[in-house]
Design an enzyme around this catalytic site. Structure first.
Site, short mmCIF file in Angstrom:
data_model
loop_
_atom_site.label_atom_id
_atom_site.label_comp_id
_atom_site.label_asym_id
_atom_site.label_seq_id
_atom_site.Cartn_x
_atom_site.Cartn_y
_atom_site.Cartn_z
N GLU A 1 -2.67 13.46 13.00
CA GLU A 1 -3.07 14.77 12.48
C GLU A 1 -2.47 15.00 11.09
O GLU A 1 -3.16 15.46 10.17
CB GLU A 1 -2.64 15.88 13.44
N SER B 1 0.84 -1.20 0.00
CA SER B 1 0.00 0.00 0.00
C SER B 1 0.88 1.26 0.00
O SER B 1 1.70 1.43 -0.89
CB SER B 1 -0.95 -0.05 1.19
N HIS C 1 -7.29 -6.02 0.38
CA HIS C 1 -6.14 -5.12 0.36
C HIS C 1 -4.98 -5.63 1.22
O HIS C 1 -3.82 -5.47 0.87
CB HIS C 1 -6.59 -3.74 0.82
#
Length: 271
Positions: free
Chosen positions: A185, A91, A245
Site C-alpha cells: 500500500e 534500482s 533492468h
C-alpha cells in the site's frame, strides 16, 4: 519514520572486505545471494532488506535521506569494527546507496550503482502495473502458491517475473492464510517518490564509482551523465550486453566479473 526494530540483513562469508548490497523495488537482500556466493571466499557480503521490504520493518513514508540514515545505523550496528565498506545498489537500492555515499561518505569506501541514475527512474507505468497486479489478487482465495501464481498470470505473463514477485508472499501456517511481506500500500502510494530525483544539495562523493547499466534498459540515459558526474566525479560507466533492468540476474557472470574487477582495484586518492 520507523519503529525501533532494526533492519534485517544476512552476512555471507566470514573473512575479507565487506560489500553491502541494496536491492530494488519488490526485492529483498537474498536476491543477491548468487552474486555473494560468486564473490567467495574473497569478500564478506552483507545483504540488506530495505525498509518496507523482506523482513525489515515498515515505515510511514518513502524518503531516501531517511533510508540512507537507517542503513548507516544498521551498518554501524551489524559491523561495528568496519570503518568503510563497498556498497552496491540496484534500482531503488541504487538510490539509497547514492544517498548513503553523499550523506555518509566516511562509510562508503567505493560505490557500484546498478541500472539507475540520480535523476528519476524513467517510466513508472510498469511498476504501477505490477503493484496493481499484486493488489488485485484475492488472498482469501489463495490456499497455496500455485493459486497465487495462477491468479497473477492473468496480469503477468512471464513465469520468471511472477516467481520474483511471489517471493514476497508469506504463509501463516497456523492460520492457513497468506499475506504480502512488503508494504504494498505504501509502495503504491509513494511510487512517485521511489522514481524521483535523489535529494543531494551541494554534496559530492569523491570515492570511486562504477555505474553498471543494462544495454537494453533505458534507466541510465546519456543526458543523465552530467548530473551523475557532478555528484560522483570519479564515475566509470559500463553497459552489459543482452541485459535489461535486472542486470545482475540476467547476466550474473558478466556482472560478477565486472564487480569483482572494480572491488579489487586500488584506486588510491583522487588527484
Amino acid at each position: 519514520m520507523v519503529s525501533s526494530t532494526p533492519l534485517h540483513s544476512t552476512l555471507v562469508g566470514d573473512h575479507g572486505p565487506v560489500v553491502m548490497f541494496f536491492h530494488g523495488l519488490f526485492g529483498r537482500g537474498r536476491n543477491f545471494s548468487g552474486i555473494a556466493r560468486a564473490l567467495q571466499p574473497d569478500y564478506r557480503c552483507l545483504l540488506v532488506d530495505l525498509p518496507n521490504h523482506g523482513a525489515s520493518p515498515w515505515t510511514d513514508r518513502i524518503d531516501y535521506t531517511e533510508m540512507a540514515a537507517l542503513v548507516a545505523a544498521h551498518l554501524r550496528q551489524a559491523l561495528p569494527r568496519e570503518d568503510a565498506v563497498a556498497v552496491v545498489g540496484h534500482s531503488m537500492g541504487g538510490k539509497v546507496a547514492m544517498m548513503l555515499a553523499l550523506t555518509e561518505p566516511g562509510l562508503v569506501e567505493r560505490l557500484a550503482v546498478v541500472d539507475i541514475s540520480p535523476t528519476g527512474a524513467g517510466e513508472t507505468s510498469e511498476f504501477e502495473h505490477l503493484l496493481g497486479s499484486l493488489a488485485r489478487i484475492d488472498l482469501s482465495a489463495v490456499h497455496n502458491f500455485g493459486d497465487a501464481d495462477r491468479a497473477l498470470s492473468a496480469d503477468v505473463a512471464q513465469p520468471t517475473l511472477r516467481g520474483f514477485l511471489l517471493q514476497n508472499l508469506r504463509r501463516n501456517r497456523e492460520a492457513g492464510t497468506f499475506a504480502w511481506q512488503p508494504n504494498l500500500e505504501l509502495l503504491r502510494r509513494d511510487l512517485a517518490v521511489v522514481a524521483s530525483d535523489i535529494p543531494h544539495g551541494d554534496a559530492v562523493y569523491e570515492g570511486p564509482v562504477l555505474w553498471i547499466a543494462g544495454a537494453d534498459s533505458g534507466y541510465v540515459a546519456d543526458e543523465q551523465m552530467p548530473t551523475m558526474r557532478a555528484l560522483f566525479p570519479r564515475t566509470q560507466l559500463i553497459r552489459i550486453k543482452d541485459a535489461g533492468h535486472w542486470v545482475h540476474s540476467q547476466q550474473p557472470e558478466v556482472f560478477t566479473s565486472a564487480l569483482r574487477y572494480f572491488l579489487s582495484r586500488d584506486f588510491g586518492k583522487p588527484s
